[in-house]
Design an enzyme around this catalytic site. Sequence first.
Site, PDB file in Angstrom:
ATOM      1  N   LYS A   1     -17.692  40.451 -11.728  1.00 12.69           N
ATOM      2  CA  LYS A   1     -18.563  39.806 -12.715  1.00 12.69           C
ATOM      3  C   LYS A   1     -19.910  40.503 -12.828  1.00 12.69           C
ATOM      4  O   LYS A   1     -20.337  40.892 -13.922  1.00 12.69           O
ATOM      5  CB  LYS A   1     -18.823  38.332 -12.340  1.00 12.69           C
TER       6      LYS A   1
ATOM      7  N   ASP B   1       3.414 -22.351  10.411  1.00 14.61           N
ATOM      8  CA  ASP B   1       4.510 -22.646  11.346  1.00 14.61           C
ATOM      9  C   ASP B   1       4.313 -21.920  12.671  1.00 14.61           C
ATOM     10  O   ASP B   1       4.704 -22.404  13.723  1.00 14.61           O
ATOM     11  CB  ASP B   1       5.871 -22.270  10.732  1.00 14.61           C
TER      12      ASP B   1
ATOM     13  N   SER C   1     -18.509  29.938 -10.882  1.00 18.27           N
ATOM     14  CA  SER C   1     -18.201  28.711 -11.640  1.00 18.27           C
ATOM     15  C   SER C   1     -16.704  28.369 -11.603  1.00 18.27           C
ATOM     16  O   SER C   1     -15.992  28.499 -12.590  1.00 18.27           O
ATOM     17  CB  SER C   1     -18.715  28.782 -13.081  1.00 18.27           C
TER      18      SER C   1
ATOM     19  N   HIS D   1      -2.511  -1.570   0.774  1.00 14.57           N
ATOM     20  CA  HIS D   1      -2.632  -0.377   1.617  1.00 14.57           C
ATOM     21  C   HIS D   1      -3.618   0.572   0.969  1.00 14.57           C
ATOM     22  O   HIS D   1      -4.505   0.093   0.261  1.00 14.57           O
ATOM     23  CB  HIS D   1      -1.273   0.269   1.871  1.00 14.57           C
TER      24      HIS D   1
HETATM   25  N1  LIG Z   1       6.940 -17.437  10.319  1.00 14.01           N
HETATM   26  C1  LIG Z   1       6.568 -17.095   9.094  1.00 14.01           C
HETATM   27  N2  LIG Z   1       6.816 -15.847   8.683  1.00 14.01           N
HETATM   28  C2  LIG Z   1       6.420 -15.513   7.442  1.00 14.01           C
HETATM   29  C3  LIG Z   1       5.762 -16.428   6.599  1.00 14.01           C
HETATM   30  N3  LIG Z   1       5.501 -15.797   5.416  1.00 14.01           N
HETATM   31  C4  LIG Z   1       6.000 -14.546   5.536  1.00 14.01           C
HETATM   32  N4  LIG Z   1       6.565 -14.371   6.763  1.00 14.01           N
HETATM   33  C5  LIG Z   1       7.186 -13.152   7.295  1.00 14.01           C
HETATM   34  O1  LIG Z   1       6.209 -12.143   7.415  1.00 14.01           O
HETATM   35  C6  LIG Z   1       6.778 -10.880   7.137  1.00 14.01           C
HETATM   36  C7  LIG Z   1       6.014 -10.164   6.024  1.00 14.01           C
HETATM   37  O2  LIG Z   1       6.146 -10.881   4.795  1.00 14.01           O
HETATM   38  P1  LIG Z   1       6.011 -10.184   3.399  1.00 14.01           P
HETATM   39  O3  LIG Z   1       6.125 -11.292   2.423  1.00 14.01           O
HETATM   40  O4  LIG Z   1       6.937  -9.026   3.275  1.00 14.01           O
HETATM   41  O5  LIG Z   1       4.522  -9.704   3.514  1.00 14.01           O
HETATM   42  P2  LIG Z   1       3.617  -8.847   2.485  1.00 14.01           P
HETATM   43  O6  LIG Z   1       3.511  -7.512   3.084  1.00 14.01           O
HETATM   44  O7  LIG Z   1       2.306  -9.572   2.512  1.00 14.01           O
HETATM   45  O8  LIG Z   1       4.259  -8.919   1.158  1.00 14.01           O
HETATM   46  C8  LIG Z   1       8.225 -11.117   6.756  1.00 14.01           C
HETATM   47  O9  LIG Z   1       9.016 -10.882   7.879  1.00 14.01           O
HETATM   48  C9  LIG Z   1       8.225 -12.577   6.353  1.00 14.01           C
HETATM   49  O10 LIG Z   1       9.480 -13.165   6.516  1.00 14.01           O
HETATM   50  C10 LIG Z   1       5.500 -17.744   7.068  1.00 14.01           C
HETATM   51  O11 LIG Z   1       4.936 -18.612   6.413  1.00 14.01           O
HETATM   52  N5  LIG Z   1       5.914 -18.016   8.347  1.00 14.01           N
END
Ligand SMILES: Nc1nc2c(ncn2[C@@H]2O[C@H](COP(=O)(O)OP(=O)(O)O)[C@@H](O)[C@H]2O)c(=O)[nH]1
Lengths: 303, 622
Positions: free
Chosen positions: B462, B158, B530, B104
């Site tokens: 001054k 996924d 200053s 951030h």
């Molecule tokens: N579907 C899915 N969700 C993920 C995956 N990796 C992280 N998340 C989800 O993405 C969100 C943010 O993950 P986080 O690890 O807190 O993200 P950060 O801000 O990058 O640290 C969370 O709700 C996680 O569960 C993933 O491989 N697949």
Amino acid sequence: MRHTKLPADLRQLESEAIGIFREAAAEFARPVLLYSIGKDSSVLLHLALKAFHPSKPPFPVLHIDTKWKFREMIAFRDATAKRLGLDLIVHTNQEGLDRGIDPVASGSALHTQVMKTEALKQALDRHGFDAAFGGARRDEEKSRAKERIFSIRGAGHSWNPRAQRPELWRLFNTRLRPGESMRVFPLSNWTELDVWRYIEHEGIAVVPLYFAKERPVVRRGGAWIMVDDDRLPLEPGETPERRRVRFRTLGCYPLSGAIESEAANVAQIIAELRGAQVSERQGRLIDSDGDASMERKKREGYF
Amino acid sequence: MPDGNAAPAEPQGLLRFLTCGSVDDGKSTLIGRLLHDAAAIHADQLDALKRDSQRFGTTGADLDLSLLLDGLEDERQQRITIDVAYRFFSTPRRSFIVADTPGHEQYTRNMATGASTADLAVLLVDARKGVLVQTRRHALIASLLGIRHVLLAVNKLDLVGFDRGVFDAIAADFAHFARELGFVSQAAIPISARFGDNVTAPSPRLAWHEGPTLLGHLETVEIGPTADGPFRFPVQWVNRPTGDFRGFSGTVAMGSIGVGDPVLAMGSDRATRVKEIVTFDGNLTRAGPGDAVTLTVTDDIDLSRGDLLVDPAARAEYADQFAAHVVWFQDERLVPGRSYWLKLGARTVLASVTTLKHRIDIDTGAHVAARTLDLNEIGFCNLSTGAPIAFDPYATGHETGAFILIDRYTNETAGAGMIAFALHRASNIEWQALTVSAGERARQKGQQPAILWFTGLSGAGKSTIANHLDRRLNELGCHTMLLDGDNVRHGLNRDLGFTDTDRVENIRRAGEVARLMGEAGLIVITAFISPFRADRRMAREIASPHAFLEIFVDTPLDECRRRDPKGLYARAAAGAIPNFTGLDSPYEAPEAPELRLETVGVDAEALADQIIQDLRRRGVIG
Ligand SMILES: Nc1nc2c(ncn2[C@@H]2O[C@H](COP(=O)(O)OP(=O)(O)O)[C@@H](O)[C@H]2O)c(=O)[nH]1
């Protein structure tokens, strides 16, 4: 002397720690090494000897004695100081003793506050130390993961997470304003396993309490507490029993939980750790009141 | 091995890597997964995690591995991470230190911090979003900080049905833009951090992926020697036990050294040879990069902390000016001309940025014209140091090419820099020594040159006090000159406005003029608002050969507003004058002025007399 050739990762950690010791010794007017007698302190002391060889470490060693340490710890401390010719300072918060603060009746929080935190501040102020080496590691606990290697403390030794300075490369900003001091952690990047592996390779002596042996214990709050002397008041129905236990961290005996174990030497401890299921702070009752409690204690000036 | 137990293999070295990603790409989940699968998480921590997952988690009934990482109480409540955190795990092949940097606003600062010690950067992207502006930003910062290996982790496969086409397109996109950034190795790996696919074990759902798992890559990637240049050894601590041992302790920054090898001390150019390489474990015949040792040498040469020993056949640079990339860390912006402590290796000197050449837009890599740097900005500048220092370009060696800048007032680490190249005096103007010295000129006038630097709010008094003082000194036969802020702005400084940068330049020029007049033997009185401490300190340094008295005309703001001799406060309040000191631009009161004048209820002539007495006491006038 080295027992075996040090593995590459430990050699890197060792060099890093030596560099940190030298930097602090060069930059501060009056550093001190905080010696808690535990395994991390043993490693810290060993590294300090290495860093300045053939000179002796250019600072004294300070032990904050709560008067509730295991007897074996005190014996080990005195033997170590004698063997290495250390300039050992032992400090106890006399006001705290006079007030009758003790770990059992006063509770762990108050005892830690008065006999450790306050005592440490007293000793640092009394001797005018501007930097103190400690054996804390970043892997010990969550709030430590962000701790700096050179951690600045404000007036009154307060720790303000937002005032900490970024640390880049091996360049440490060591400048202090009046009233400020520095805590320096040469073992920041070591893990518990690294510490034990290093102890093994270097043949470093540690307090025998780390090794499994039959000891008189009682079960309290889910941990085995050793009955080290007759000051531990037994609760109704409690009778000490003999169990084969060892300690993963050492502190005041009524607050240090032992684990049941068969590990009777360093190699066996390492084997046990490699399959370990419980983190080492579990044995420290002071942390059990919640994850954030360490952070609060730090703000108050606990190491 | 010490006993017959079948001890597992020892890790082969340490890999330090950095993880970067935008918020919610799954960085915390990925690290949590690595720690979890590498068994770096213990049962009691898992119990806590289960409880936390139910309370704060975002993964429904599943474990939320990201919660393993949020360290400080402040952050947990706000659900953000504010700083670099370090995590540790090891496999039988390698030990790992992970610098976890949050994504951030404080990003650049944190990422630069984590990157400074990392061998490799893991850049995380969400497969649904692909390579974003942030990904480019992370890659650019990694490259600027000299990271040579990158791994693009394409996460959340996924959520795109483990589709190979999606992954291939992202990997190709990344390979394309990373080409210019000069990484030694780059790889792209598909994963699902949340479900563990291809993180530490291959996944049947990603059977089409031919390369290693993410962990597999981290375990095997060849980092190569990071400090294989010519020998460099910064003297960190002079080792002198009693007796005649005299050694120089430090860590080999680059290259290697053997007993008998010639070495040279930069600066003094004294050459000698290495006699012994001393360690607690006995003397060595050779030492290489990263080794912490103590050297003794064959000649009795005088070395102290901060000196640099080098290979005489490949010397380091030695200069007091150089060009460097600087990353800014402080809320207070970087303004050319201000001076800071610069720490490089074991050496600390005063330094200032002389010219800011451009700022780097970290989203595009473009060079943008700039006069200042704000927090989290990166610029390319010329710096000048108070004394020459030895260094290498950062590209040659990180240990001898990196520095930090420290605020002289707050002691904060204000910025970090990476040296690009030395600037040699040849291109600059030599200082011409004058035959008649400043002392002679002053003696002729029967006085000591001095700078009487008035500071205070507009309307504080001054100019009035300064004029009275000037009159009185002249009556006493002193040779003086009065530099008034408003007057100087009509001529010498008419190109300057009232932004912070222009205010610094205004004071710098006034300081230089005061110094020249001091050299002419004059007592110089200046009357400038200053407002900034750092700038008054700069003026003091510029004028440093002469006595410098800071005179604080301490009139409360309300009183100045009431007086408002030029009607400026009224106009400023009406919005007609932006950046007006005391209103929308700060006045930093001096903490230890040589003289402090309270003006309320005292007339200006009496105050001028008070200064005269002080000058007598200090021996400036007879
Ligand atoms: N579907 C899915 N969700 C993920 C995956 N990796 C992280 N998340 C989800 O993405 C969100 C943010 O993950 P986080 O690890 O807190 O993200 P950060 O801000 O990058 O640290 C969370 O709700 C996680 O569960 C993933 O491989 N697949």
